[in-house]
Design an enzyme around this catalytic site. Structure first.
Site, PDB file in Angstrom:
ATOM      1  N   VAL A  99      -4.766   1.760 -12.284  1.00 49.51           N
ATOM      2  CA  VAL A  99      -5.337   0.888 -11.254  1.00 49.51           C
ATOM      3  C   VAL A  99      -4.158   0.290 -10.502  1.00 49.51           C
ATOM      4  CG1 VAL A  99      -6.687  -1.210 -10.820  1.00 49.51           C
ATOM      5  CG2 VAL A  99      -7.346   0.349 -12.681  1.00 49.51           C
ATOM      6  N   CYS A 100      -4.288   0.194  -9.169  1.00 49.18           N
ATOM      7  CA  CYS A 100      -3.287  -0.517  -8.375  1.00 49.18           C
ATOM      8  C   CYS A 100      -1.906   0.113  -8.601  1.00 49.18           C
ATOM      9  CB  CYS A 100      -3.363  -2.016  -8.759  1.00 49.18           C
ATOM     10  SG  CYS A 100      -2.589  -3.169  -7.601  1.00 49.18           S
ATOM     11  N   THR A 101      -0.868  -0.690  -8.690  1.00 51.79           N
ATOM     12  CA  THR A 101       0.480  -0.139  -8.824  1.00 51.79           C
ATOM     13  C   THR A 101       0.797   0.364 -10.225  1.00 51.79           C
ATOM     14  OG1 THR A 101       1.259  -2.411  -9.064  1.00 51.79           O
ATOM     15  CG2 THR A 101       1.438  -1.401  -6.884  1.00 51.79           C
ATOM     16  N   THR A 119      -2.989   4.078  -4.886  1.00 48.66           N
ATOM     17  CA  THR A 119      -2.432   2.845  -5.453  1.00 48.66           C
ATOM     18  C   THR A 119      -2.680   1.713  -4.448  1.00 48.66           C
ATOM     19  OG1 THR A 119      -0.416   1.861  -6.403  1.00 48.66           O
ATOM     20  CG2 THR A 119      -0.109   3.254  -4.462  1.00 48.66           C
TER      21      THR A 119
END
Lengths: 226, 226
Positions: A99-101, A119
């Protein structure tokens, strides 16, 4: 029994972790671990302290690996112990996810080469450094690699992952249980829709942190290619 | 300086808490407290352990009170210490708020009389027991009382609350930061849109727990009226 390993590390963005945690914890016959190097409370980005449930040594493998993001990812991009653990879990996991970075850590472990991925929007261009193809989508599935966009995308990601790992009916029942029928009061959740001056200001303010992160990404790539 | 008190209690639904936490923690000059009776780790509904940052005694007042939900609300509906603390904070708070079934605890503290409010769909009808008007909306603002619907509604709630408490521009910037541009993979997040047989099955399966909760709600109402 399905075992899901969520990486819990200092300075992570807690909602990257807790969105998927809420969804995955509602799956039948599933154990969700919060795994880190030690069992001490982990201090997340804005101070919330969460307790791990297992150390790297306790959990040598899992069916699903999920790496959340946040600025706490940065020091891990070249942290031998964490990289080795992520690679170890990925070798036998049915699904490798982020998830995300958190995607940057998958990249730094060499797990995104030749994969489509996504991302957080501030780091989107960095995926290409790892040989990935950055996709403009909230959730991207490429084989057994599933990646989500920034922070709240973790909920869309997790529902998609549950449908892939289990079945769609279960994902829908969880969506009903968590009343995920979103109605954002404003339309500012992505650079494509937010006020242009707000996006520009955020990019300008964030530029030093993006540059710092990109340097760490390139250091990781150099390590992978060494 | 704005002080926000999020009630952290055993068996809460952690995403009810962590969605608003993520949003509120991004407000300038704001301290977000996770407050409970003791400082010991609190075990939430699916096992995640979170550390409080303050006890009731440590935090006698706050600008904003926010009560999340979950089945952990049930024993608090008639818990004198918790009810007294919620009433104490509400007396001087600028905003009295809840997510999901946290609204029931506001009701049990006598804070929803004559107010429009909302809560998780499984408990929606219970609001009327407390003299509130249940509204079919994801976020309801009535004077200084702001209530959100089930679980994930906490994100919509918190962005709305930030726009009300601070300003809309800040709320939009936070929305951009957490990339809240939702794209649920399925359309099952509310009884109005989910498959009818799924809603019926969930209602049937949940009936004993709804009945148990309703009894506790009525006990709280009797106490308020005594």
């Amino acid at each position: 029994m399905t075992t899901i390993a969520l990486l819990l590390f200092p300075n992570l963005t807690q909602l990257d972790l807790t969105g998927p945690y809420e969804v995955f914890s509602r799956c039948p016959d599933t154990t969700v671990h919060l795994v880190w190097k030690t069992m001490a409370p982990v201090v997340t980005e804005h101070g919330m302290q969460i307790l791990p449930t297992a150390t790297f040594a306790d959990l040598p493998q899992a069916d699903v690996l999920c790496v959340p993001g946040g600025f706490g990812v940065n020091p891990l991009l070249n942290d031998a112990e964490t990289i080795a653990y992520v690679q170890q879990l990925a070798r036998s996991a049915r699904f490798v996810t982020s998830v995300c970075t958190g995607a940057l850590l998958l990249g730094a472990a060499g797990l995104l080469r030749g994969r489509k991925a996504t991302t957080h929007w501030t780091a989107h261009h960095m995926l290409a450094e790892f040989g990935a193809t950055p996709m403009h989508a909230r959730v991207v599935t490429d084989g057994n690699v599933i990646t989500g966009g920034g922070v709240t995308a973790g909920i869309d990601f997790a529902l998609t992952a549950v449908a892939t790992m289990f079945d769609r009916r279960l994902a829908e029942a969880i969506q009903l249980g968590i009343e995920y029928n979103p109605a954002p009061p404003f339309d500012a959740g992505h650079p494509d829709v937010a006020p242009a001056d707000m996006v520009a200001a955020m990019r300008e303010k964030g530029a030093p942190r993006v540059a710092e992160r990109l340097a760490l990404v390139r250091q990781a790539v150099a390590r992978l290619n060494a």
